[in-house]
Structure formats: C-alpha cells, structure tokens
Design a protein around this motif. Structure first.
Motif, PDB file in Angstrom:
ATOM      1  N   VAL A 212       1.011  -1.368   0.319  1.00 36.60           N
ATOM      2  CA  VAL A 212      -0.087  -0.096  -0.033  1.00 36.60           C
ATOM      3  C   VAL A 212       0.804   0.912  -0.107  1.00 36.60           C
ATOM      4  CG1 VAL A 212      -2.156   1.420   1.320  1.00 36.60           C
ATOM      5  CG2 VAL A 212      -1.993  -1.094   1.280  1.00 36.60           C
ATOM      6  N   ALA A 213       2.110   1.021   0.403  1.00 36.60           N
ATOM      7  CA  ALA A 213       2.850   2.351   0.501  1.00 36.60           C
ATOM      8  C   ALA A 213       3.422   2.529  -0.391  1.00 36.60           C
ATOM      9  CB  ALA A 213       3.881   2.098   1.921  1.00 36.60           C
ATOM     10  N   ALA A 214       3.816   1.492  -0.790  1.00 33.84           N
ATOM     11  CA  ALA A 214       4.344   1.444  -2.578  1.00 33.84           C
ATOM     12  C   ALA A 214       3.606   2.058  -3.417  1.00 33.84           C
ATOM     13  CB  ALA A 214       5.552   0.463  -2.702  1.00 33.84           C
TER      14      ALA A 214
ATOM     15  N   LYS B 222      -4.443   6.958   5.650  1.00 39.08           N
ATOM     16  CA  LYS B 222      -3.460   7.804   5.007  1.00 39.08           C
ATOM     17  C   LYS B 222      -3.765   8.951   3.767  1.00 39.08           C
ATOM     18  CE  LYS B 222       0.234   5.495   8.748  1.00 39.08           C
ATOM     19  NZ  LYS B 222       1.105   5.199   8.247  1.00 39.08           N
ATOM     20  N   SER B 223      -4.125   7.882   2.510  1.00 37.91           N
ATOM     21  CA  SER B 223      -4.005   8.002   1.400  1.00 37.91           C
ATOM     22  C   SER B 223      -5.238   8.933   1.049  1.00 37.91           C
ATOM     23  CB  SER B 223      -3.569   7.071   0.517  1.00 37.91           C
ATOM     24  OG  SER B 223      -4.609   6.090   0.936  1.00 37.91           O
ATOM     25  N   GLU B 224      -5.395   9.514  -0.155  1.00 35.91           N
ATOM     26  CA  GLU B 224      -6.745  10.242  -0.753  1.00 35.91           C
ATOM     27  C   GLU B 224      -7.376   9.258  -1.464  1.00 35.91           C
ATOM     28  OE1 GLU B 224      -5.144  13.199  -3.053  1.00 35.91           O
ATOM     29  OE2 GLU B 224      -5.654  14.774  -2.115  1.00 35.91           O
ATOM     30  N   ALA B 225      -7.461   7.832  -1.155  1.00 37.40           N
ATOM     31  CA  ALA B 225      -8.053   6.275  -1.964  1.00 37.40           C
ATOM     32  C   ALA B 225      -9.238   6.932  -1.431  1.00 37.40           C
ATOM     33  CB  ALA B 225      -8.023   5.141  -1.402  1.00 37.40           C
ATOM     34  N   PHE B 226     -10.592   6.569  -2.710  1.00 39.33           N
ATOM     35  CA  PHE B 226     -11.658   7.040  -3.050  1.00 39.33           C
ATOM     36  C   PHE B 226     -12.633   5.863  -1.907  1.00 39.33           C
ATOM     37  CE2 PHE B 226     -11.511   4.571  -6.882  1.00 39.33           C
ATOM     38  CZ  PHE B 226     -12.520   3.325  -6.757  1.00 39.33           C
ATOM     39  N   TYR B 227     -12.147   4.872  -2.033  1.00 43.22           N
ATOM     40  CA  TYR B 227     -12.464   3.834  -1.408  1.00 43.22           C
ATOM     41  C   TYR B 227     -12.094   2.734  -0.549  1.00 43.22           C
ATOM     42  CZ  TYR B 227     -16.099  -0.324  -0.807  1.00 43.22           C
ATOM     43  OH  TYR B 227     -16.403  -1.536  -0.201  1.00 43.22           O
ATOM     44  N   ILE B 228     -12.126   2.196   0.934  1.00 39.68           N
ATOM     45  CA  ILE B 228     -11.308   1.905   1.394  1.00 39.68           C
ATOM     46  C   ILE B 228     -12.463   0.801   1.977  1.00 39.68           C
ATOM     47  CG2 ILE B 228      -9.296   1.845   3.360  1.00 39.68           C
ATOM     48  CD1 ILE B 228      -8.768   4.504   2.873  1.00 39.68           C
TER      49      ILE B 228
ATOM     50  N   THR C 168      -1.144   5.830  -3.222  1.00 46.99           N
ATOM     51  CA  THR C 168      -2.703   5.688  -3.892  1.00 46.99           C
ATOM     52  C   THR C 168      -3.131   6.648  -3.714  1.00 46.99           C
ATOM     53  OG1 THR C 168      -2.268   3.808  -2.609  1.00 46.99           O
ATOM     54  CG2 THR C 168      -4.346   4.502  -2.404  1.00 46.99           C
ATOM     55  N   ASP C 169      -3.835   7.286  -4.470  1.00 45.20           N
ATOM     56  CA  ASP C 169      -3.636   8.597  -5.275  1.00 45.20           C
ATOM     57  C   ASP C 169      -6.217   8.657  -5.098  1.00 45.20           C
ATOM     58  OD1 ASP C 169      -4.949   7.158  -7.333  1.00 45.20           O
ATOM     59  OD2 ASP C 169      -3.161   8.438  -8.365  1.00 45.20           O
ATOM     60  N   ARG C 170      -6.241   9.573  -5.413  1.00 46.24           N
ATOM     61  CA  ARG C 170      -8.185   9.771  -5.310  1.00 46.24           C
ATOM     62  C   ARG C 170      -8.535   9.244  -6.350  1.00 46.24           C
ATOM     63  NH1 ARG C 170      -9.458  15.946  -5.561  1.00 46.24           N
ATOM     64  NH2 ARG C 170      -7.485  15.729  -4.102  1.00 46.24           N
TER      65      ARG C 170
ATOM     66  N   GLN D 291     -13.498   7.106   9.534  1.00 47.26           N
ATOM     67  CA  GLN D 291     -14.433   7.719   9.092  1.00 47.26           C
ATOM     68  C   GLN D 291     -14.771   6.836   7.704  1.00 47.26           C
ATOM     69  OE1 GLN D 291     -15.875  11.766   9.822  1.00 47.26           O
ATOM     70  NE2 GLN D 291     -16.871  11.251  11.141  1.00 47.26           N
ATOM     71  N   ARG D 292     -13.939   7.013   6.864  1.00 48.77           N
ATOM     72  CA  ARG D 292     -13.759   7.113   5.722  1.00 48.77           C
ATOM     73  C   ARG D 292     -13.731   4.678   5.254  1.00 48.77           C
ATOM     74  NH1 ARG D 292      -8.672   8.274   3.841  1.00 48.77           N
ATOM     75  NH2 ARG D 292      -9.206   7.762   1.307  1.00 48.77           N
TER      76      ARG D 292
END
Length: 360
Positions: free
Chosen positions: A230-232, A260-266, A235-237, A294-295
């Motif tokens: 995940v760190a490598a 920690k990222s801007e991923a649109f879905y987790i 991850t963006d929106r 929350q996400r």
C-alpha cells in the motif's frame, strides 16, 4: 484491460499516423437520461471503423453513415472518388431532440445528447497525451472551437468537462486502480469484475498457498507484505483498497496505511461483529479515532442477500462503482444497516473468526 479512453486515443493516433482521415467525437452535453456520460469519447476512421462509444450503438451507426456515405460522393465527383470525411473547425451535433429521433437512436425516454466532432486531430498532440497517460498522469486537453487547434498539459486535479463558446476542456486520467489484499476465491471474482469495468488490478498476498494458484489474467500479483505494498502503491484519489483475507495481521496494517492516503474507497470484508472488532483494535492499539476511521467501510458491499463468493463480489463491486461515480447510497442498501433493519442475527456470539489472539 486497457482504459477505454487510452484505447480510443491510441487507435486514433494509429489511424492519423497512417495518414487516414478520422474524427473524434466527445459527449459534451446531455439532457435527461443518456447512455454514456459527459466526456465519453469515440473515434471514427474514414473506412467506418469505430473505437469507443457515445451511445448504445445507433448513434455510432448514424455517424458511420453520415461521414462515410453521405460525404462519399460530393456533387460532380467521379464515381470512383474515394470517400471523404469533412474537415475544418469542430462541429456540434445533437441527437434525440424529438421523441421519434430518441426512439430511432435508442436513447432513453426523454434523453438528448450533444456531441462535439473534431476532424483529423493532430498526431503530435495525441502522442503526447498517450505518453503522459501511460505514466499515470492526469492530462487536460483544450480544443479551440473556432479552429480545432488542440493543446495538452499535465494537471494536478481531475475536473468536469467544460464547454463554452470558445473552447472545450476535457481532463483525461490514468486508469482507476484497485488493490486487493488477499488472493482467495472471492478476490478472483472481484478482480475479474474490476478488470472488465476498466480498473487496473493489483492483488497482494504473501501467503504461498494462496498466490501459487492465482489465475486471473490481467491482474498483477505481488507477494510482499500488504502494508508495504500500500505504501509503495502511491495511492491517490483514483485508487480503491479492499482487504479480503479475514486475517488481521495482513488486513489491519494495510488498511491503516490506506487511510493515510486519498483513496476514494477503503474497505474490508467481514461480518458486522468482526468489523466492529477491527475498529476497536485500531482505536485501542493504533491510536485511531472514530473520526480517522470514518472512511473505512465495513461490512463492504450493498445488501443483495449475497451468500456465495461471486454474489459477494458483485455486491462489493457495485459499492465501489457507486462511490467512484459519486452516488450516495442510502443506509437501507448498505450491508450493515440493511441487516440491522431486517433484524438478521449476527454471527455466532462465541470467539471471533477474524481475531489475532497474540495481539496485545
């Protein structure tokens, strides 16, 4: 599976590099229901070949006819004169204005769409777009309506299509990406669905007994620890991260890294009880808060009464697509609230299935 926009642009570049006449059609406006969203593109070659889509097929057929037949024999032309596409400044064309026309072109009831047609786009501009998109960059393309001249540049944020009296501005992005933690059976179904929905799919599983049997072509399999992946992953929106192992030592740190990222879905698979236990672990052992979680989605999916791995994968993919498309899902279709509303019994109240007994 290649992103559809990139496929259209690559094919259009190939045609133009071979000195073939071609047009690029972009959906710029819609009224009512429409078969394709604003910003959708298709390309049409002088021989009638089409790539991409702006409708369910009937509008494509009309464009083929209009621009390979209606213009094939201009007044006074010799019978054997080659077919010609129009040229010059871009044109706006509207479909579905009347009920009869909407029916003829297979548009939904009340649906109308408007296209911008560009003739013979420049090869150099197409090549630059394709190069940047292949590098995972967002590209903004501006077309001057008076001349058809196009320019491109890299941009930082996605934005909606803009059309005014002078220009069209459309942003093209790299493929949406899905990172799946775990290479089990349900991951195979979810990866397959994500691929045919245009996602680039990476599956992470360090467990040899799972990754040795992975068989989904087109999905990249990696074997490092999930949180490192995940760190490598940068991850963006335009990324989604889904944990499917049911094992906290793989899922937990990966999910925390994704948050920690801007991923649109987790999100993570699991029952209502196991998801609540996961949240409690994060708060007690990783200094998470209700606000920071929350996400985090779970139980994931929309409630369709799914029981089997393929049905659950359909449910999860539907939720991912809804979030990607900015569709608000009411609580009564979310798995947890739906089961609560139906008073469905939770898992056996004994020991948790997804539990790491040595975690302190």
């Amino acid at each position: 599976m290649e992103n559809l926009d990139e496929l259209v642009l690559r094919t259009l570049k190939h045609w133009r590099s071979a000195s073939r006449r071609a047009l690029l059609a972009t959906v710029v406006r819609t009224w009512g229901s429409s078969p394709r969203p604003i910003g959708s593109i298709m390309a049409l070659c002088e021989d009638g070949a089409v790539v991409g889509s702006v409708s369910g097929g009937c509008i494509e057929d009309d464009l083929i006819y209009r621009f390979t037949q209606a213009y094939a024999q201009p007044a006074g032309a010799a019978p054997d004169e080659p077919q010609q596409l129009p040229q010059g400044a871009p044109r706006l064309i509207k479909y579905g204005v009347s009920a009869d026309e909407a029916h003829r072109f297979g548009l939904p009831c009340g649906g109308t769409l408007e296209l911008l047609l560009e003739f013979d786009p420049e090869v150099q501009v197409l090549a630059q777009m394709i190069e940047w998109l292949a590098q995972g960059k967002l590209v903004e393309r501006t077309v001057q309506l008076g001349t058809g001249a196009a320019s491109v540049h890299v941009c930082a944020q996605p934005s909606k299509l803009v059309l005014n009296t002078q220009q069209l501005i459309n942003v093209f992005g790299p493929q949406y990406r899905l990172l799946i933690i775990g290479a089990g059976q349900m991951s195979e179904y979810l990866a397959t669905m994500a691929l045919f929905n245009g996602f680039s799919v990476t599956v992470c599983d360090p467990r040899a007994e799972y990754n040795v049997g992975w068989s989904v072509m087109g999905a990249t399999l990696v074997k490092e620890m999930p949180d490192d992946v995940v760190a490598a992953f940068k991850t963006d929106r335009r990324c989604a991260v889904v944990a499917l192992t049911h094992d906290p030592k793989f899922d937990d740190l990966a999910l925390l890294e994704a948050l920690k990222s801007e991923a649109f879905y987790i999100g993570a698979i699991g029952s209502r009880r196991n998801n609540q236990a996961r949240r409690q672990r994060f708060i007690e052992h990783f200094d998470a808060t209700n606000e920071s979680l929350q996400r985090l989605r779970g139980p994931i999916g929309i409630y369709i009464g799914s029981k089997t791995p393929p049905e659950i994968a359909v449910s999860v993919m539907a939720e991912i697509l809804a979030v990607k498309n900015d569709v608000h899902l009411p609580k009564d279709v979310q798995v947890g609230p739906a089961k609560d509303e139906l008073s469905l019994e939770p898992n056996d109240p004994g020991s948790l299935v997804c539990h790491s007994p040595d975690r302190t």
